[in-house]
Design an enzyme around this catalytic site. Sequence first.
Site: not given
Ligand code: IMP
Length: 204
Positions: A10, A12, A73, A156-159, A179
């Site tokens: 990953s 991320n 994913d 991060f993200g939508y947390d 978490k």
């Molecule tokens: P991926 O890299 O295509 O799997 O994208 C995952 C996306 O989903 C991230 O960029 C976040 O926007 C969201 N996401 C996945 N897991 C989490 C999490 O644990 N917390 C917040 N957002 C998440």
Amino acid sequence: MLTPRLLIASGNRHKVREIRALLEGLPAEVLGLEDLPFVPEEPEETGATFTDNALLKARYYSGFFEGCVLADDSGLIVPALGGAPGVLSARYAGSGADDEANRRKLLESLRASGFTEPAADFVCVLCFAAPGQPPAFFLGRWPGRIASAARGTRGFGYDPLFIPEGHSCTVAELSPEEKNRLSHRGQALAKFRGHFAKFLGRDP
Ligand code: IMP
């Protein structure tokens, strides 16, 4: 017996930090993509499902690495929005969008369709690819609802928008340990750990 090598596939850094913490104590040498600087770039996520994309990433990185690969994913599913942002979670507000733009778009979409604090699920699919073996998948699902405004500074993200079932705070207000104990990723990794122990022929 040689220590097996496990690549966390990953790009991320937030996910990688969580996965590394959740793999603590695993009898493996855990590597990240920074250990494979010769890999050209991340593959395009063209799959229609989390499973498709996890498999796509695991296969892609297995082509550059001889050990075991673990791909994640994941994303957010809001049934009131027809399942959006779903597999497009990382680029909901367009390709290259950052987390804040994606959260803003989610709140705007909910406002426009008249939903307040709708139900939602965080979903994580892990794909484990070991040389000479069929891929194995592990699913985690974390139910909750979407807050009316972002709260909290962790994660991060939508947390900052996700209120887990049984809580009144958002994930961004939980400690990282809490978490990981509850999350979609934590659940999927707990299943993976059991599988990996059997794969190695050891107790979990
Ligand atoms: P991926 O890299 O295509 O799997 O994208 C995952 C996306 O989903 C991230 O960029 C976040 O926007 C969201 N996401 C996945 N897991 C989490 C999490 O644990 N917390 C917040 N957002 C998440």
